[in-house]
Scaffold this active site. Structure first.
Site, PDB file in Angstrom:
ATOM      1  CB  CYS A   4      -0.918   0.000   1.222  1.00 24.40           C
ATOM      2  SG  CYS A   4      -1.788   1.554   1.445  1.00 24.40           S
ATOM      3  CB  CYS A   7       1.028   1.321   4.371  1.00 21.32           C
ATOM      4  SG  CYS A   7      -0.569   0.860   5.072  1.00 21.32           S
ATOM      5  CG  ASP A  30      -3.274  14.908  -3.733  1.00 22.10           C
ATOM      6  OD1 ASP A  30      -4.205  14.235  -3.267  1.00 22.10           O
ATOM      7  OD2 ASP A  30      -2.836  14.756  -4.900  1.00 22.10           O
ATOM      8  CG  HIS A  97      -4.238   3.768   3.664  1.00 23.63           C
ATOM      9  ND1 HIS A  97      -3.203   3.059   4.261  1.00 23.63           N
ATOM     10  CD2 HIS A  97      -4.660   4.658   4.595  1.00 23.63           C
ATOM     11  CE1 HIS A  97      -3.022   3.492   5.496  1.00 23.63           C
ATOM     12  NE2 HIS A  97      -3.886   4.481   5.724  1.00 23.63           N
ATOM     13  CG  HIS A  99      -7.258   9.195   1.075  1.00 20.98           C
ATOM     14  ND1 HIS A  99      -7.336   7.916   0.558  1.00 20.98           N
ATOM     15  CD2 HIS A  99      -7.629  10.026   0.086  1.00 20.98           C
ATOM     16  CE1 HIS A  99      -7.724   7.982  -0.712  1.00 20.98           C
ATOM     17  NE2 HIS A  99      -7.923   9.250  -1.022  1.00 20.98           N
ATOM     18  CG  HIS A 101      -8.921  14.319  -0.976  1.00 23.15           C
ATOM     19  ND1 HIS A 101      -7.966  14.365  -1.962  1.00 23.15           N
ATOM     20  CD2 HIS A 101      -9.505  13.098  -1.083  1.00 23.15           C
ATOM     21  CE1 HIS A 101      -7.973  13.231  -2.642  1.00 23.15           C
ATOM     22  NE2 HIS A 101      -8.903  12.439  -2.130  1.00 23.15           N
TER      23      HIS A 101
HETATM   24  P1  AMP Z   1      -8.594   9.319  -4.140  1.00 24.81           P
HETATM   25  O1  AMP Z   1      -8.784   9.436  -5.627  1.00 24.81           O
HETATM   26  O2  AMP Z   1      -9.622   9.984  -3.330  1.00 24.81           O
HETATM   27  O3  AMP Z   1      -8.326   7.877  -3.750  1.00 24.81           O
HETATM   28  O4  AMP Z   1      -7.283  10.153  -3.819  1.00 24.81           O
HETATM   29  C1  AMP Z   1      -5.993   9.678  -3.949  1.00 24.81           C
HETATM   30  C2  AMP Z   1      -5.106  10.882  -3.963  1.00 24.81           C
HETATM   31  O5  AMP Z   1      -3.788  10.461  -3.691  1.00 24.81           O
HETATM   32  C3  AMP Z   1      -5.050  11.635  -5.309  1.00 24.81           C
HETATM   33  O6  AMP Z   1      -5.445  12.973  -5.088  1.00 24.81           O
HETATM   34  C4  AMP Z   1      -3.581  11.529  -5.721  1.00 24.81           C
HETATM   35  O7  AMP Z   1      -3.117  12.705  -6.333  1.00 24.81           O
HETATM   36  C5  AMP Z   1      -2.895  11.267  -4.394  1.00 24.81           C
HETATM   37  N1  AMP Z   1      -1.651  10.543  -4.440  1.00 24.81           N
HETATM   38  C6  AMP Z   1      -1.393   9.369  -5.085  1.00 24.81           C
HETATM   39  N2  AMP Z   1      -0.129   8.972  -4.853  1.00 24.81           N
HETATM   40  C7  AMP Z   1       0.423   9.904  -4.034  1.00 24.81           C
HETATM   41  C8  AMP Z   1       1.700  10.074  -3.432  1.00 24.81           C
HETATM   42  N3  AMP Z   1       2.694   9.187  -3.617  1.00 24.81           N
HETATM   43  N4  AMP Z   1       1.908  11.159  -2.652  1.00 24.81           N
HETATM   44  C9  AMP Z   1       0.931  12.060  -2.459  1.00 24.81           C
HETATM   45  N5  AMP Z   1      -0.292  11.957  -2.986  1.00 24.81           N
HETATM   46  C10 AMP Z   1      -0.552  10.903  -3.764  1.00 24.81           C
HETATM   47 ZN    ZN Z   2      -2.304   1.303   3.642  1.00 21.56          ZN
END
Ligand code: AMP
Ligand code: ZN
Length: 113
Positions: A4, A7, A30, A97, A99, A101
């Site tokens: 993940c 994680c 992000d 995972h 989260h 925003h």
């Molecule tokens: P969701 O579409 O709600 O699952 O949001 C996932 C978010 O994670 C998106 O806004 C991506 O831009 C962000 N994201 C994906 N990989 C990373 C990363 N390595 N570091 C920071 N943000 C990330």
């Molecule tokens: Zn995780």
């Protein structure tokens, strides 16, 4: 969870711009910001989505919401902000995972897209 990405960010296995962390949560910028301020708050515990929370997660979830205003202050957001959690396919959850925003620094439309 070993494969993940969130994680791995929480355990510092892969780099990210962490703005706050403690024993329960991690908050980082992000990669693809949708507002002047766009950070993600995750529980350090791997929980796939809000569909997967259990009774024992109640305190953790409350803690996450409780910490939002601290992060908003830390990031210098004024005049309001939006907290979003995408869960499941129709909401386009792309990282499995759970989260939050936290977005700020501009005006947001309603209803969301
Ligand atoms: P969701 O579409 O709600 O699952 O949001 C996932 C978010 O994670 C998106 O806004 C991506 O831009 C962000 N994201 C994906 N990989 C990373 C990363 N390595 N570091 C920071 N943000 C990330
Ligand atoms: Zn995780």
């Amino acid at each position: 969870m070993s494969d993940c990405i969130f994680c791995k960010i929480a355990s510092h296995e892969i780099p990210s711009e962490i703005v706050y962390e403690d024993e329960k949560i991690c908050v980082y910028k992000d990669l693809s910001p949708q507002a002047p301020v766009h950070v993600l708050m995750i529980p350090k515990k791997h929980i796939e989505s809000l569909d997967d929370v259990t009774e024992e997660d109640q305190e953790l979830l409350g803690y996450m919401l409780y910490k939002v205003h601290d992060i908003v202050k830390l990031m210098g957001i004024e005049n309001g902000y939006r907290v979003v959690s995408n869960n499941g396919e129709d909401a386009f959850q792309t990282v499995k995972h759970m989260h939050l925003h936290i977005l700020g620094g501009r005006k947001f439309g309603w209803p969301p897209g």
